[in-house]
Design a protein around this motif. Structure first.
Motif, mmCIF file in Angstrom:
data_model
loop_
_atom_site.group_PDB
_atom_site.id
_atom_site.type_symbol
_atom_site.label_atom_id
_atom_site.label_comp_id
_atom_site.label_asym_id
_atom_site.label_seq_id
_atom_site.Cartn_x
_atom_site.Cartn_y
_atom_site.Cartn_z
ATOM 1 N N VAL A 1 0.815 -1.213 0.000
ATOM 2 C CA VAL A 1 0.000 0.000 0.000
ATOM 3 C C VAL A 1 0.846 1.258 0.000
ATOM 4 C CG1 VAL A 1 -2.038 -1.068 1.013
ATOM 5 C CG2 VAL A 1 -0.251 -0.155 2.510
ATOM 6 N N GLU A 2 2.029 1.203 0.619
ATOM 7 C CA GLU A 2 2.863 2.402 0.679
ATOM 8 C C GLU A 2 3.467 2.760 -0.667
ATOM 9 O OE1 GLU A 2 5.365 -1.157 1.987
ATOM 10 O OE2 GLU A 2 3.353 -0.338 2.400
ATOM 11 N N GLU A 3 3.414 1.842 -1.636
ATOM 12 C CA GLU A 3 3.955 2.114 -2.963
ATOM 13 C C GLU A 3 3.017 2.975 -3.801
ATOM 14 O OE1 GLU A 3 6.967 1.323 -4.461
ATOM 15 O OE2 GLU A 3 7.439 1.013 -2.351
ATOM 16 N N VAL A 4 1.729 2.949 -3.503
ATOM 17 C CA VAL A 4 0.744 3.699 -4.278
ATOM 18 C C VAL A 4 0.825 5.168 -3.845
ATOM 19 C CG1 VAL A 4 -1.680 3.917 -4.906
ATOM 20 C CG2 VAL A 4 -0.713 1.655 -4.424
ATOM 21 N N THR A 5 1.331 6.013 -4.736
ATOM 22 C CA THR A 5 1.707 7.384 -4.381
ATOM 23 C C THR A 5 0.950 8.391 -5.234
ATOM 24 O OG1 THR A 5 3.926 6.566 -3.862
ATOM 25 C CG2 THR A 5 3.670 8.946 -4.127
ATOM 26 N N GLY A 6 0.204 9.283 -4.593
ATOM 27 C CA GLY A 6 -0.569 10.281 -5.317
ATOM 28 C C GLY A 6 -0.385 11.670 -4.736
ATOM 29 N N THR A 7 -1.075 12.634 -5.320
ATOM 30 C CA THR A 7 -1.078 14.003 -4.804
ATOM 31 C C THR A 7 -2.417 14.362 -4.187
ATOM 32 O OG1 THR A 7 -1.814 14.929 -6.923
ATOM 33 C CG2 THR A 7 0.577 14.780 -6.554
ATOM 34 N N GLY A 8 -3.369 13.441 -4.190
ATOM 35 C CA GLY A 8 -4.730 13.720 -3.749
ATOM 36 C C GLY A 8 -4.861 13.832 -2.245
ATOM 37 N N PRO A 9 -6.060 14.080 -1.751
ATOM 38 C CA PRO A 9 -6.281 14.320 -0.328
ATOM 39 C C PRO A 9 -6.093 13.098 0.559
ATOM 40 C CG PRO A 9 -8.374 14.303 -1.515
ATOM 41 C CD PRO A 9 -7.292 14.275 -2.545
ATOM 42 N N PHE A 10 -6.096 11.902 -0.039
ATOM 43 C CA PHE A 10 -5.966 10.680 0.759
ATOM 44 C C PHE A 10 -4.916 9.750 0.165
ATOM 45 C CE2 PHE A 10 -10.121 12.424 1.637
ATOM 46 C CZ PHE A 10 -10.191 12.355 3.021
ATOM 47 N N ARG A 11 -4.422 8.841 0.983
ATOM 48 C CA ARG A 11 -3.428 7.867 0.553
ATOM 49 C C ARG A 11 -3.860 6.483 1.017
ATOM 50 N NH1 ARG A 11 1.657 9.038 4.730
ATOM 51 N NH2 ARG A 11 0.393 9.023 6.636
ATOM 52 N N LEU A 12 -3.528 5.483 0.238
ATOM 53 C CA LEU A 12 -3.906 4.097 0.555
ATOM 54 C C LEU A 12 -3.074 3.587 1.719
ATOM 55 C CD1 LEU A 12 -5.543 1.563 -0.386
ATOM 56 C CD2 LEU A 12 -3.541 0.977 -1.783
ATOM 57 N N THR A 13 -3.732 3.046 2.744
ATOM 58 C CA THR A 13 -3.001 2.516 3.900
ATOM 59 C C THR A 13 -3.345 1.064 4.238
ATOM 60 O OG1 THR A 13 -4.681 3.491 5.373
ATOM 61 C CG2 THR A 13 -2.655 4.757 4.990
ATOM 62 N N LYS A 14 -4.461 0.568 3.740
ATOM 63 C CA LYS A 14 -4.807 -0.831 4.052
ATOM 64 C C LYS A 14 -5.777 -1.372 3.017
ATOM 65 C CE LYS A 14 -5.659 -1.980 8.336
ATOM 66 N NZ LYS A 14 -6.372 -2.150 9.637
ATOM 67 N N TYR A 15 -5.551 -2.617 2.621
ATOM 68 C CA TYR A 15 -6.509 -3.312 1.766
ATOM 69 C C TYR A 15 -6.611 -4.752 2.216
ATOM 70 C CZ TYR A 15 -8.516 -5.764 -2.243
ATOM 71 O OH TYR A 15 -9.284 -6.576 -3.038
ATOM 72 N N LEU A 16 -7.809 -5.138 2.625
ATOM 73 C CA LEU A 16 -8.099 -6.516 2.997
ATOM 74 C C LEU A 16 -9.114 -7.044 1.988
ATOM 75 C CD1 LEU A 16 -8.502 -6.132 6.890
ATOM 76 C CD2 LEU A 16 -6.504 -6.960 5.624
ATOM 77 N N PRO A 17 -8.694 -7.917 1.050
ATOM 78 C CA PRO A 17 -9.604 -8.392 -0.001
ATOM 79 C C PRO A 17 -10.911 -8.933 0.562
ATOM 80 C CG PRO A 17 -7.359 -9.101 -0.445
ATOM 81 C CD PRO A 17 -7.342 -8.506 0.933
ATOM 82 N N GLY A 18 -11.995 -8.498 -0.041
ATOM 83 C CA GLY A 18 -13.310 -8.949 0.386
ATOM 84 C C GLY A 18 -13.813 -8.275 1.645
ATOM 85 N N GLU A 19 -12.995 -7.382 2.221
ATOM 86 C CA GLU A 19 -13.388 -6.738 3.477
ATOM 87 C C GLU A 19 -13.381 -5.211 3.379
ATOM 88 O OE1 GLU A 19 -11.427 -8.248 6.951
ATOM 89 O OE2 GLU A 19 -11.274 -10.267 6.138
ATOM 90 N N THR A 20 -12.191 -4.600 3.343
ATOM 91 C CA THR A 20 -12.125 -3.146 3.387
ATOM 92 C C THR A 20 -10.967 -2.591 2.564
ATOM 93 O OG1 THR A 20 -10.754 -3.179 5.387
ATOM 94 C CG2 THR A 20 -13.136 -2.960 5.696
ATOM 95 N N VAL A 21 -11.138 -1.345 2.133
ATOM 96 C CA VAL A 21 -10.065 -0.514 1.606
ATOM 97 C C VAL A 21 -10.027 0.728 2.496
ATOM 98 C CG1 VAL A 21 -9.168 0.797 -0.348
ATOM 99 C CG2 VAL A 21 -10.479 -1.302 -0.756
ATOM 100 N N VAL A 22 -8.865 1.031 3.048
ATOM 101 C CA VAL A 22 -8.742 2.158 3.972
ATOM 102 C C VAL A 22 -7.807 3.204 3.390
ATOM 103 C CG1 VAL A 22 -8.112 2.906 6.298
ATOM 104 C CG2 VAL A 22 -9.127 0.642 5.955
ATOM 105 N N LEU A 23 -8.279 4.436 3.350
ATOM 106 C CA LEU A 23 -7.483 5.573 2.910
ATOM 107 C C LEU A 23 -7.310 6.521 4.093
ATOM 108 C CD1 LEU A 23 -9.233 6.407 -0.499
ATOM 109 C CD2 LEU A 23 -7.337 4.856 -0.104
ATOM 110 N N ASP A 24 -6.079 6.928 4.359
ATOM 111 C CA ASP A 24 -5.802 7.888 5.418
ATOM 112 C C ASP A 24 -5.583 9.275 4.826
ATOM 113 O OD1 ASP A 24 -5.972 5.910 7.277
ATOM 114 O OD2 ASP A 24 -3.880 5.984 7.922
ATOM 115 N N ARG A 25 -5.742 10.258 5.648
ATOM 116 C CA ARG A 25 -5.478 11.646 5.279
ATOM 117 C C ARG A 25 -4.041 11.786 4.778
ATOM 118 N NH1 ARG A 25 -3.340 16.198 7.962
ATOM 119 N NH2 ARG A 25 -4.411 18.157 7.425
ATOM 120 N N ASN A 26 -3.884 12.456 3.638
ATOM 121 C CA ASN A 26 -2.547 12.721 3.109
ATOM 122 C C ASN A 26 -2.011 13.978 3.800
ATOM 123 O OD1 ASN A 26 -0.244 13.307 1.669
ATOM 124 N ND2 ASN A 26 -1.264 13.590 -0.304
ATOM 125 N N PRO A 27 -1.033 13.850 4.689
ATOM 126 C CA PRO A 27 -0.563 15.022 5.448
ATOM 127 C C PRO A 27 0.164 16.046 4.578
ATOM 128 C CG PRO A 27 0.862 13.136 5.857
ATOM 129 C CD PRO A 27 -0.298 12.622 5.050
#
Length: 580
Positions: free
Chosen positions: A205-231
């Motif tokens: 997840v730390e490899e996915v790098t953007g400029t947007g308001p959120f960043r990928l921090t967790k993905y559990l297949p079939g359960e959740t995708v979690v995006l944290d605030r991009n500081p």
């Protein structure tokens, strides 16, 4: 650009208000006055399937773009309320007198979520090495190619980039919302030929790098995708505090909309897109459960029945992708028109949308506004006419067993797919199956997981008919990847080297010409013709459209929902004003 929809945000109260779609949209237009918000809290959403990737260049479905849209940004953005183009990663731009050259001046305070500076090299990389790379399959290339010619994209300095267009490109500034990707993270993958497998759902997840308001921090297949605030997000509020306000956005994978409804009522998710059957359940509970049902007018998307018209040969086994027998049926225009006459759309609205919907006859929604053409060919429910058309084409029940045969005496039977998580489409498919049974056609219906359905559409081509949808929008050219014969999402026969039919050839000309015209009225005349061609030739049969109605918990500030922007078009400014 259009994306395949896995879900819709349905059903409209408008039928009870007796307002035209345009009057209703105007009545609901909010006055946008964002306030300074509080930091903290989270927004919990649901998705009916897992993302297929975290790579926006490769994305073709909303299960992916709903996530990547919060991580990546473009040079411009389209305001969710006014629908006007605004600066984003670019602060401003200059346009040459002939309208073929654009110089963008980039923000100097933007950093990728890993801390690297954003520069013009990233813009040049995104277009020249990703979008225009023939080894990378992507729908954006269809949008940014006019009559086979690409845009020239070049760096002037670290914060200035120039686009030289082969011709006038009317929606250019709006198209610059195209996501920009980081050169420093992806150049090696491109050089080594690995980009098509980069930032898949198995990526760190730390490899996915953007400029947007959120960043990928967790993905559990079939359960959740979690995006944290991009500081490191660049945008600030009126008090110069760095946005976004929310700490997290959480997508919970819930395949069943019935389960999603239950979780919304229990307070476990913060947003729910209503189906027709849900309105009488949710509306009376607004005060008790502390949420609001928003009706923002007719949705922009479309749902339709699409036929496989692909005559191509599979290079792997040198056999046709599709059954030649069924191809001869679906390729018969009278056969397709008979199907159109046999679909009881009013029953779909009554049963599936709880009476809260609209018949759709062409490829644009009434909410699309200026470019919408209401004067397309319409097919009223008429079984007698449908049977007459079939008989004219040689499809009759020769042995009186209830199943019609084609002119060669072969029984007419085929498969119908839709995505298993969408109860509305499943119900519509059931009505279609019954309607076609009344014509003497045997339909085998099978719901499939959404991503498996997309794989059939854009990779394996092993399907007969499918009920699916597109996100739609206000600019027809952004659907070029669907309607141009060379498009990756030209579902009935994708990626044609030359148009297979005369009408597809004409549609290609329309899309190539209309984008080069600045006069909106002249553009409209061409796009009106395109909508009429699709409704007459029927590679897809549009079904019903419903309003964008959704429920949101009453704990968020700066919420200004619209049909075009949805509930969270300004997500960086949305905040939790109270904790439940």
């Amino acid at each position: 650009m259009n994306f395949l929809k896995q879900i819709r945000l349905p059903v409209g109260l408008v039928v009870f208000l007796f307002l035209s779609v345009f009057d209703f949209a105007q009545a609901q237009e909010p006055v946008y006055k964002p306030e300074s918000g509080k930091f903290g809290g989270q927004l919990v959403l649901s998705s009916s399937s897992d993302p297929k990737s975290f790579n926006p260049i490769l994305a073709k479905e909303t299960s992916t773009t709903a996530v990547t849209g919060l991580i990546f940004e473009g040079l411009t953005r389209t305001n969710g309320i006014t629908q006007e183009v605004e600066p984003n990663l670019a602060t401003s731009w200059q346009i040459s007198k002939d309208g073929k050259e654009f110089i963008f001046f980039l923000r100097k305070d933007v950093y990728w979520s890993d801390g690297a500076p954003f520069t013009s090299a990233d813009v040049v990389f995104t277009f020249n090495e990703l979008i225009y790379n023939p080894e990378i399959p992507n729908s954006a290339r269809d949008i940014f190619t006019v009559e086979g010619k690409q845009f020239k994209v070049e760096k002037i300095d670290d914060f200035t980039v120039k686009f030289s267009l082969p011709t006038v490109f009317a929606p250019f500034l709006m198209s610059m919302s195209q996501e920009i990707l980081p050169r420093h993270k992806l150049a090696r993958a491109v050089k080594e030929g690995k980009f098509n497998f980069t930032w898949g759902t198995d990526a760190a997840v730390e490899e996915v790098t953007g400029t947007g308001p959120f960043r990928l921090t967790k993905y559990l297949p079939g359960e959740t995708v979690v995006l944290d605030r991009n500081p490191r997000y660049w945008k600030k509020d009126s008090q110069y505090r760095r946005l976004p306000y929310l700490d997290k956005v959480v997508f919970v994978i819930i395949q069943s909309p019935d389960v999603a409804l239950l979780k919304f009522l229990e307070g476990q998710i913060d947003y729910y897109g209503l189906r027709g059957q849900d309105y009488p359940i949710l509306k009376p509970k607004e005060k008790q459960k502390n949420f609001t049902v928003y009706n923002t007018g007719p949705g922009f998307g479309s749902d339709f029945l699409v036929f496989n018209l692909n005559p191509d040969i599979n290079p792997q086994n040198r056999r046709p992708f599709f059954d030649e027998k069924k191809l001869s049926w679906f390729g018969n225009l009278k056969f397709r028109r008979a199907i159109a006459c046999a679909l009881d759309k009013k029953k779909m609205i009554e049963i599936v949308l709880n009476g809260l919907g609209f018949v759709q006859d062409g490829p644009m929604s009434p909410s699309s506004g200026f470019f919408y053409n209401p004067n397309v060919a319409k097919y009223e429910y008429n079984l007698s006419k449908a049977k007459s058309l079939l008989k004219e084409a040689g499809f009759i029940d020769r042995n009186h067993d209830g199943i019609i045969e084609d002119p060669q005496g072969r029984k007419v039977e085929f498969n119908l797919f839709t995505n298993s998580g969408n109860t509305e489409r499943i119900q519509i498919a059931g009505i279609v199956r019954k309607d076609l049974q009344n014509l003497g056609i045997k339909v085998n219906f099978l719901p499939l997981e959404f991503n498996n359905l997309v794989t059939k559409l854009d990779s394996t081509y092993d399907w007969d008919t499918i009920i699916i949808g597109l996100t739609g929008g206000i600019e027809p050219h952004f659907g070029k990847n669907v309607w141009h014969s060379s498009g990756h999402l030209h579902m009935w026969h994708p990626k044609q080297s030359q148009p297979q039919t005369e009408w597809e050839k004409r549609v290609d000309v329309i899309f190539d010409q209309a984008v080069q015209i600045l006069d909106r009225n002249l553009r409209k005349a061409l796009y009106d013709e395109w909508q009429e061609i699709i409704s007459e030739e029927l590679p897809v049969i549009h079904t019903v459209i419903s309003a964008s109605i959704f429920a949101v918990r009453n704990k968020f500030g700066n919420l200004y929902p619209t049909s075009f922007g949805g509930a969270f078009h300004n997500i960086e400014e949305i905040f939790v004003k109270s904790r439940e």
